[in-house]
Design an enzyme around this catalytic site. Structure first.
Site, mmCIF file in Angstrom:
data_model
loop_
_atom_site.group_PDB
_atom_site.id
_atom_site.type_symbol
_atom_site.label_atom_id
_atom_site.label_comp_id
_atom_site.label_asym_id
_atom_site.label_seq_id
_atom_site.Cartn_x
_atom_site.Cartn_y
_atom_site.Cartn_z
ATOM 1 N N LEU A 1 0.803 -1.222 0.000
ATOM 2 C CA LEU A 1 0.000 0.000 0.000
ATOM 3 C C LEU A 1 0.836 1.272 0.000
ATOM 4 O O LEU A 1 0.333 2.348 0.306
ATOM 5 C CB LEU A 1 -0.957 0.014 1.197
ATOM 6 C CG LEU A 1 -2.100 -0.996 1.132
ATOM 7 C CD1 LEU A 1 -2.917 -0.978 2.406
ATOM 8 C CD2 LEU A 1 -2.992 -0.738 -0.064
ATOM 9 N N CYS B 1 3.535 -0.898 8.354
ATOM 10 C CA CYS B 1 2.096 -0.716 8.140
ATOM 11 C C CYS B 1 1.323 -2.030 8.233
ATOM 12 O O CYS B 1 0.329 -2.124 8.937
ATOM 13 C CB CYS B 1 1.843 -0.055 6.791
ATOM 14 S SG CYS B 1 2.495 1.612 6.688
ATOM 15 N N HIS B 2 1.766 -3.049 7.512
ATOM 16 C CA HIS B 2 1.028 -4.309 7.485
ATOM 17 C C HIS B 2 1.918 -5.537 7.636
ATOM 18 O O HIS B 2 1.479 -6.660 7.386
ATOM 19 C CB HIS B 2 0.191 -4.401 6.196
ATOM 20 C CG HIS B 2 -0.796 -3.305 6.086
ATOM 21 N ND1 HIS B 2 -0.583 -2.207 5.287
ATOM 22 C CD2 HIS B 2 -1.983 -3.092 6.710
ATOM 23 C CE1 HIS B 2 -1.603 -1.377 5.411
ATOM 24 N NE2 HIS B 2 -2.459 -1.883 6.260
ATOM 25 N N GLY B 3 3.201 -5.336 7.986
ATOM 26 C CA GLY B 3 4.067 -6.453 8.332
ATOM 27 C C GLY B 3 4.774 -7.152 7.186
ATOM 28 O O GLY B 3 5.309 -8.230 7.383
#
Length: 185
Positions: free
Chosen positions: A126, A149-151
């Site tokens: 993203l 952010c999301h690993g």
């Protein structure tokens, strides 16, 4: 009477030619700004390439530069990081790409420079900026970069190894101009 008709004919021809020439000039005047508006702006062209002095980077160090408004990670990898990246089986990778395909040859002497890894530092999930450029940053399980952010986790070659990111960190177009300078873009 013949001279009057010839005079009218030549006057008519002159008016047609003049009107046609003025029309052509008008079209050219209207088309030029339209074509110019499609060219990239001067500030965009100025950002199209960046020359970076990497002569002061020691083995194991990284730096971040901006290119086209995006961070570019430049890392002078250790031999251990190179060996680690090259030992990874391709079937373990979500987006298979060999380490050799992610490093370029030097333009000034034609040899491959595996110690230099240059990547766009934007997570492919993203668009977050992964951590891993500083020694104190988390590097994830694969000794590379970690997206907070999301690993998503990237290895020492910038390849996605774990997490939701679909692709490896992008390698921008670049070339070595000499032993200590890289031109990105």
């Amino acid at each position: 009477m013949a001279s009057s008709s010839e005079s009218d004919s030549s006057r008519r021809d002159f008016l047609y030619l003049t009107a046609g020439a003025m029309g052509a000039v008008g079209v050219a005047c209207a088309a030029y700004p339209l074509v110019q508006s499609m060219n990239p702006a001067a500030d965009t062209l100025a950002l199209s390439t960046t020359e970076v002095d990497v002569s002061q980077l020691k083995e194991g160090q990284s730096m971040t530069v901006m290119w086209q408004g995006k961070p570019v990670f430049i890392r002078r990898r250790t031999q251990q990081e190179i060996d680690e990246a090259r030992a990874t089986p391709m079937n373990d990778l979500k987006d298979p790409q060999s380490d050799q395909d992610r490093v370029k040859q030097s333009a000034f002497n034609g040899t491959q420079m595996p110690q230099w890894l240059i990547m766009v530092g934007v997570c492919t999930h993203l668009g977050c900026i992964p951590l891993g450029q500083k020694p104190t940053d988390p590097h994830g399980n694969y000794d590379g970069w970690f997206c907070p952010c999301h690993g998503s986790q990237y290895d020492s070659s910038g390849r996605i190894r774990q997490g939701p990111a679909p692709k490896n960190l992008a390698v921008p177009p670049y070339q070595f101009t000499d032993a200590g300078h890289i031109k990105i873009g």
